[in-house]
Design a protein around this motif. Structure first.
Motif, PDB file in Angstrom:
ATOM      1  N   VAL A  84       0.808  -1.225   0.000  1.00 17.44           N
ATOM      2  CA  VAL A  84       0.000   0.000   0.000  1.00 17.44           C
ATOM      3  C   VAL A  84       0.840   1.273   0.000  1.00 17.44           C
ATOM      4  O   VAL A  84       0.328   2.367   0.205  1.00 17.44           O
ATOM      5  N   ARG A  85       2.134   1.137  -0.257  1.00 17.49           N
ATOM      6  CA  ARG A  85       2.951   2.354  -0.366  1.00 17.49           C
ATOM      7  C   ARG A  85       2.807   2.919  -1.770  1.00 17.49           C
ATOM      8  O   ARG A  85       2.135   2.331  -2.612  1.00 17.49           O
ATOM      9  N   ASP A  86       3.495   4.031  -2.024  1.00 12.35           N
ATOM     10  CA  ASP A  86       3.340   4.594  -3.365  1.00 12.35           C
ATOM     11  C   ASP A  86       4.196   3.833  -4.378  1.00 12.35           C
ATOM     12  O   ASP A  86       5.032   3.001  -4.013  1.00 12.35           O
ATOM     13  N   SER A  87       3.992   4.122  -5.664  1.00  9.73           N
ATOM     14  CA  SER A  87       4.584   3.297  -6.714  1.00  9.73           C
ATOM     15  C   SER A  87       6.111   3.382  -6.753  1.00  9.73           C
ATOM     16  O   SER A  87       6.792   2.437  -7.170  1.00  9.73           O
ATOM     17  N   VAL A  88       6.655   4.496  -6.300  1.00  4.34           N
ATOM     18  CA  VAL A  88       8.123   4.651  -6.306  1.00  4.34           C
ATOM     19  C   VAL A  88       8.745   3.638  -5.341  1.00  4.34           C
ATOM     20  O   VAL A  88       9.696   2.923  -5.672  1.00  4.34           O
ATOM     21  N   ASP A  89       8.187   3.596  -4.120  1.00  7.19           N
ATOM     22  CA  ASP A  89       8.702   2.637  -3.130  1.00  7.19           C
ATOM     23  C   ASP A  89       8.531   1.213  -3.622  1.00  7.19           C
ATOM     24  O   ASP A  89       9.403   0.364  -3.418  1.00  7.19           O
ATOM     25  N   TYR A  90       7.393   0.967  -4.267  1.00  9.16           N
ATOM     26  CA  TYR A  90       7.112  -0.370  -4.776  1.00  9.16           C
ATOM     27  C   TYR A  90       8.162  -0.772  -5.807  1.00  9.16           C
ATOM     28  O   TYR A  90       8.679  -1.894  -5.783  1.00  9.16           O
ATOM     29  N   ALA A  91       8.477   0.143  -6.703  1.00 13.70           N
ATOM     30  CA  ALA A  91       9.425  -0.175  -7.764  1.00 13.70           C
ATOM     31  C   ALA A  91      10.803  -0.476  -7.192  1.00 13.70           C
ATOM     32  O   ALA A  91      11.526  -1.343  -7.674  1.00 13.70           O
ATOM     33  N   GLN A  92      11.129   0.217  -6.122  1.00 13.65           N
ATOM     34  CA  GLN A  92      12.441   0.042  -5.499  1.00 13.65           C
ATOM     35  C   GLN A  92      12.585  -1.353  -4.906  1.00 13.65           C
ATOM     36  O   GLN A  92      13.563  -2.040  -5.113  1.00 13.65           O
ATOM     37  N   TYR A  93      11.580  -1.740  -4.135  1.00 15.18           N
ATOM     38  CA  TYR A  93      11.574  -3.095  -3.591  1.00 15.18           C
ATOM     39  C   TYR A  93      10.156  -3.486  -3.216  1.00 15.18           C
ATOM     40  O   TYR A  93       9.418  -2.679  -2.654  1.00 15.18           O
ATOM     41  N   GLY A 140       5.657 -11.373  -5.604  1.00 10.70           N
ATOM     42  CA  GLY A 140       4.253 -11.644  -5.896  1.00 10.70           C
ATOM     43  C   GLY A 140       3.291 -10.580  -5.404  1.00 10.70           C
ATOM     44  O   GLY A 140       2.073 -10.728  -5.514  1.00 10.70           O
ATOM     45  N   ALA A 141       3.841  -9.465  -4.855  1.00  8.63           N
ATOM     46  CA  ALA A 141       2.928  -8.434  -4.335  1.00  8.63           C
ATOM     47  C   ALA A 141       2.471  -7.512  -5.450  1.00  8.63           C
ATOM     48  O   ALA A 141       3.198  -7.230  -6.377  1.00  8.63           O
ATOM     49  N   ILE A 142       1.229  -7.062  -5.350  1.00 11.19           N
ATOM     50  CA  ILE A 142       0.758  -6.029  -6.283  1.00 11.19           C
ATOM     51  C   ILE A 142       0.733  -4.706  -5.536  1.00 11.19           C
ATOM     52  O   ILE A 142       0.723  -4.676  -4.308  1.00 11.19           O
ATOM     53  N   ASN A 143       0.770  -3.622  -6.299  1.00 13.50           N
ATOM     54  CA  ASN A 143       0.866  -2.315  -5.688  1.00 13.50           C
ATOM     55  C   ASN A 143      -0.451  -1.565  -5.794  1.00 13.50           C
ATOM     56  O   ASN A 143      -0.914  -1.254  -6.883  1.00 13.50           O
ATOM     57  N   ILE A 144      -1.074  -1.328  -4.646  1.00 17.67           N
ATOM     58  CA  ILE A 144      -2.254  -0.456  -4.619  1.00 17.67           C
ATOM     59  C   ILE A 144      -1.969   0.615  -3.584  1.00 17.67           C
ATOM     60  O   ILE A 144      -2.117   0.393  -2.380  1.00 17.67           O
ATOM     61  N   PRO A 145      -1.522   1.804  -4.032  1.00 15.93           N
ATOM     62  CA  PRO A 145      -1.266   2.870  -3.061  1.00 15.93           C
ATOM     63  C   PRO A 145      -2.516   3.139  -2.227  1.00 15.93           C
ATOM     64  O   PRO A 145      -3.630   3.053  -2.739  1.00 15.93           O
ATOM     65  N   LEU A 146      -2.299   3.456  -0.953  1.00 16.85           N
ATOM     66  CA  LEU A 146      -3.426   3.586  -0.022  1.00 16.85           C
ATOM     67  C   LEU A 146      -4.533   4.482  -0.563  1.00 16.85           C
ATOM     68  O   LEU A 146      -5.708   4.171  -0.456  1.00 16.85           O
ATOM     69  N   LYS A 147      -4.144   5.595  -1.172  1.00 16.93           N
ATOM     70  CA  LYS A 147      -5.179   6.523  -1.610  1.00 16.93           C
ATOM     71  C   LYS A 147      -5.994   5.987  -2.770  1.00 16.93           C
ATOM     72  O   LYS A 147      -7.064   6.492  -3.077  1.00 16.93           O
ATOM     73  N   GLU A 148      -5.518   4.930  -3.425  1.00 21.34           N
ATOM     74  CA  GLU A 148      -6.289   4.355  -4.540  1.00 21.34           C
ATOM     75  C   GLU A 148      -7.034   3.090  -4.133  1.00 21.34           C
ATOM     76  O   GLU A 148      -7.643   2.433  -4.970  1.00 21.34           O
ATOM     77  N   LEU A 149      -6.960   2.776  -2.835  1.00 20.16           N
ATOM     78  CA  LEU A 149      -7.489   1.486  -2.387  1.00 20.16           C
ATOM     79  C   LEU A 149      -8.949   1.264  -2.771  1.00 20.16           C
ATOM     80  O   LEU A 149      -9.363   0.165  -3.085  1.00 20.16           O
ATOM     81  N   LEU A 150      -9.757   2.327  -2.741  1.00 18.95           N
ATOM     82  CA  LEU A 150     -11.177   2.160  -3.012  1.00 18.95           C
ATOM     83  C   LEU A 150     -11.547   2.410  -4.464  1.00 18.95           C
ATOM     84  O   LEU A 150     -12.707   2.420  -4.817  1.00 18.95           O
ATOM     85  N   ASP A 151     -10.523   2.633  -5.326  1.00 17.27           N
ATOM     86  CA  ASP A 151     -10.843   2.855  -6.735  1.00 17.27           C
ATOM     87  C   ASP A 151     -11.486   1.599  -7.315  1.00 17.27           C
ATOM     88  O   ASP A 151     -11.069   0.487  -7.017  1.00 17.27           O
ATOM     89  N   PRO A 152     -12.459   1.778  -8.229  1.00 21.33           N
ATOM     90  CA  PRO A 152     -13.139   0.617  -8.790  1.00 21.33           C
ATOM     91  C   PRO A 152     -12.221  -0.348  -9.530  1.00 21.33           C
ATOM     92  O   PRO A 152     -12.489  -1.536  -9.571  1.00 21.33           O
ATOM     93  N   GLU A 153     -11.087   0.162 -10.070  1.00 20.83           N
ATOM     94  CA  GLU A 153     -10.244  -0.758 -10.820  1.00 20.83           C
ATOM     95  C   GLU A 153      -9.594  -1.799  -9.928  1.00 20.83           C
ATOM     96  O   GLU A 153      -9.238  -2.872 -10.371  1.00 20.83           O
ATOM     97  N   TRP A 154      -9.440  -1.480  -8.648  1.00 24.11           N
ATOM     98  CA  TRP A 154      -8.842  -2.446  -7.740  1.00 24.11           C
ATOM     99  C   TRP A 154      -9.874  -3.328  -7.058  1.00 24.11           C
ATOM    100  O   TRP A 154      -9.520  -4.249  -6.333  1.00 24.11           O
ATOM    101  N   ALA A 155     -11.148  -2.996  -7.299  1.00 22.82           N
ATOM    102  CA  ALA A 155     -12.205  -3.717  -6.574  1.00 22.82           C
ATOM    103  C   ALA A 155     -12.113  -5.229  -6.695  1.00 22.82           C
ATOM    104  O   ALA A 155     -12.277  -5.928  -5.710  1.00 22.82           O
ATOM    105  N   PRO A 156     -11.813  -5.765  -7.885  1.00 24.96           N
ATOM    106  CA  PRO A 156     -11.754  -7.228  -7.968  1.00 24.96           C
ATOM    107  C   PRO A 156     -10.715  -7.833  -7.034  1.00 24.96           C
ATOM    108  O   PRO A 156     -10.848  -8.974  -6.616  1.00 24.96           O
TER     109      PRO A 156
END
Lengths: 163, 204, 200
Positions: free
Chosen positions: B68-77, B81-97
């Motif tokens: 749930v960190r931002d994409s920069v931190d995700y890219a770094q490490y 198998g983890a996917i990146n959903i930054p906290l502020k996008e958690l409720l976006d419909p694209e992540w709903a599934p």
């Protein structure tokens, strides 16, 4: 039974229906299920091709639906009440001013209109008007006003059949 | 006429009370605040670094790691198998599934526990199930698994056993074959949670 | 917390059992109220028997207040229960046709089944007629489809349209109904027909 008390009891049945199942009462939908089952049994292809009937064809029989079970209950409940009150009697109820035969023709015609209208109106007095009013739905009120308004308006023209 | 008056009086009284009631919006699915606090106290939703290492090594397909960190931190490490959903996008419909489903366990993680806890509270409150967090976050992950603490010589044998396990896990995650595991990570198609839908009714 | 079937994922069989039991109550009360008689139902429109008015509005108000109070106590979720969908044209035209059917036939579908259950042959013919009417609708549906589907407004509630609280509207309706009951009972005295009331 006093009409007001009967009204309260009916309201409680309606409330129970909402609390238990999330939906209100209904009647015309059950008749429709009977029609769809009949058509599907006699001429399945026709049922499948019919724009309207095919909406109500599912994997299971249309008779295994909420409304059909409810109407089965209505018939038995009505019978029990009639039996208890001593009102069971096979007869054609009509005003003395008309004949039995005329009454049957009127009942059939009334049924034809009501059946047709209930599909267009998406409900009858139980499903649309009564249930609709309890949930404060606009559709319920409009349908209720249309039904009773029209009946009052036409009452004069059919008075000879009743009084 | 008597009944009419009695009924009218009762109805008008009840109606007057009803008219004064505020418009309550119930959500049958929303957790009440005290229930939420109880769950938080019990900490049943926290997965420790050791437990996670175990799940990952066994290639448990029922978990989904969500960074749930931002994409920069995700890219770094990021964890394998983890996917990146930054906290502020958690409720976006694209992540709903991924977030709103009942087939997999979602494990939120961040550097510590602040962001992941926020993600957990948010989703729990709305009614999503199967959500967990990585206790201690990536910081704890590093200090426990990747670079396990070398026990003191007088430590009991269980502590040594644990150290050995962690060292092996560290090998698994950082050794030469570590990169391959990324591709083999299985992400199952999620089963959506049953949403609150209106009942069909009437004469239809 | 209700409604029970949707929230607790109750099986379809139990839902159907509920339907049957609710139907028992429905039919019993309808018959007890005397709605198994077409002459009693028609009396509403000629003034000699306003039972329809009393039962109908009392039931609607009881249901309405019940839902409001249960919702306030957190026992029912109003977002889940069924609310009728409003299609302006078909609601009105359907209602008009049904109104005609009511005054000619003297029944509505629910009461016709109740009356047929106690042996009223005219009610059985009404049911037969409604089967025919539904079949007819189905057959000419392609012609009616545009009317049937026009002017869809969604599942709107009156309180939302008028911008007032549910309870406030309920109170207004109760006051109107109380007045209607009073006027109705006066009408019953004026249009009294002992000869009919005796028989039904």
């Amino acid at each position: 039974m006093d009409p007001y008390i009967a009204g309260v009891l009916l309201g409680l049945v309606l409330l129970a229906s909402f609390y238990l199942t999330g939906r209100g009462l209904g009647a015309s939908g059950a008749t429709r299920s009977i029609v769809v089952s009949g058509v599907s049994a006699i001429a399945p292809n026709h049922a499948e091709n019919s724009e309207y009937f095919k909406k109500y064809l599912h994997d299971e029989s249309p008779m295994k639906s909420w409304l059909v079970l409810e109407i089965a209950g209505v018939i038995i409940g009505g019978f029990l009440s009639g039996a208890w009150a001593g009102r069971l009697k096979l007869k054609v109820e009509h005003s003395p001013k008309i004949t039995s035969r005329r009454r049957i023709m009127l009942a059939s015609a009334g049924g034809l209109l009501f059946g047709f209208g209930s599909q267009l109106g998406r409900g009858c007095t139980s499903g649309a008007a009564l249930t609709g009013m309890a949930t404060l739905s606009l559709a319920g009120f409009v349908t209720m006003l249309a039904i009773f308004g029209t009946a009052f308006a036409l009452a004069y023209f059919f008075r000879k059949n009743w009084i | 006429m008597n009944t009419r008056i009695i009924i009218s009086i009762i109805m008008i009284s009840l109606g007057s009370i009803a008219a004064m009631l505020p418009k309550t919006k119930n959500s049958s699915i929303q957790l009440k605040a005290d229930e939420l606090l109880r769950e938080m106290k019990r900490q049943t939703y926290v997965i420790s670094a050791d437990e996670l290492a175990d799940l990952l090594i066994n290639q448990d397909p029922s978990i989904l790691l969500i960074d749930v960190r931002d994409s920069v931190d995700y890219a770094q490490y990021h964890l394998p198998g983890a996917i990146n959903i930054p906290l502020k996008e958690l409720l976006d419909p694209e992540w709903a599934p991924y977030v709103d489903q009942i087939s997999q366990k979602n494990i939120f993680y961040s550097n510590g526990t602040t962001l992941s806890s926020e993600a957990w509270i948010l989703t729990k409150q709305i009614g999503f199930r199967n959500n967990y967090i990585l206790g201690g976050g990536l910081n704890k992950w590093f200090s426990t698994i990747i670079k396990p603490e070398f026990p003191a010589t007088s430590a009991p044998s269980e502590t040594w056993a644990l150290y050995e396990t962690r060292k092996a896990a560290s090998q698994y995650f950082t050794g030469s074959k570590a990169a391959d595991k990324e591709e083999n990570a299985v992400i199952l198609p999620p089963i959506p949670r049953k949403k609150k839908t209106r009942v069909q009714g009437g004469c239809s | 917390m209700g409604p029970i079937v949707p929230l607790f994922n109750v099986s379809n069989e139990i839902n159907l059992l509920f339907a049957f039991i609710i139907g028992l109550g429905f039919g019993f009360v309808l018959e007890q109220a005397g709605f198994s008689s077409s002459r009693k139902l028609a009396g509403m429109f000629y003034g000699y028997d306003i039972t329809v008015l009393k039962v109908f509005f009392t039931a609607a108000i009881t249901g309405m207040l019940g839902l409001i109070f249960l919702n306030f106590m957190g026992l029912i979720d109003l977002d889940i229960i069924y609310i009728n969908e409003y299609y302006i044209t078909s609601s009105i035209i359907g209602g008009i046709i049904m109104g005609a059917g009511f005054i000619i036939g003297g029944f509505c579908p629910g009461t016709s089944f109740t009356a047929a259950a106690i042996g009223k042959i005219d009610a059985m013919w009404f049911v037969a007629g409604s089967i025919a009417g539904i079949f007819l609708f189905g057959e000419i549906y392609p012609l009616l489809e545009s009317i049937y589907m026009s002017n869809y407004e969604g599942a709107v509630k009156i309180s939302n349209i008028l911008g007032i609280r549910d309870g406030y509207f309920a109170l207004l309706l109760i006051i109107v109904a109380s007045i209607m009951f009073w006027i109705g009972e006066l009408a019953e005295k004026k249009f009294k027909r002992e000869d009919i009331s005796k028989e039904i």
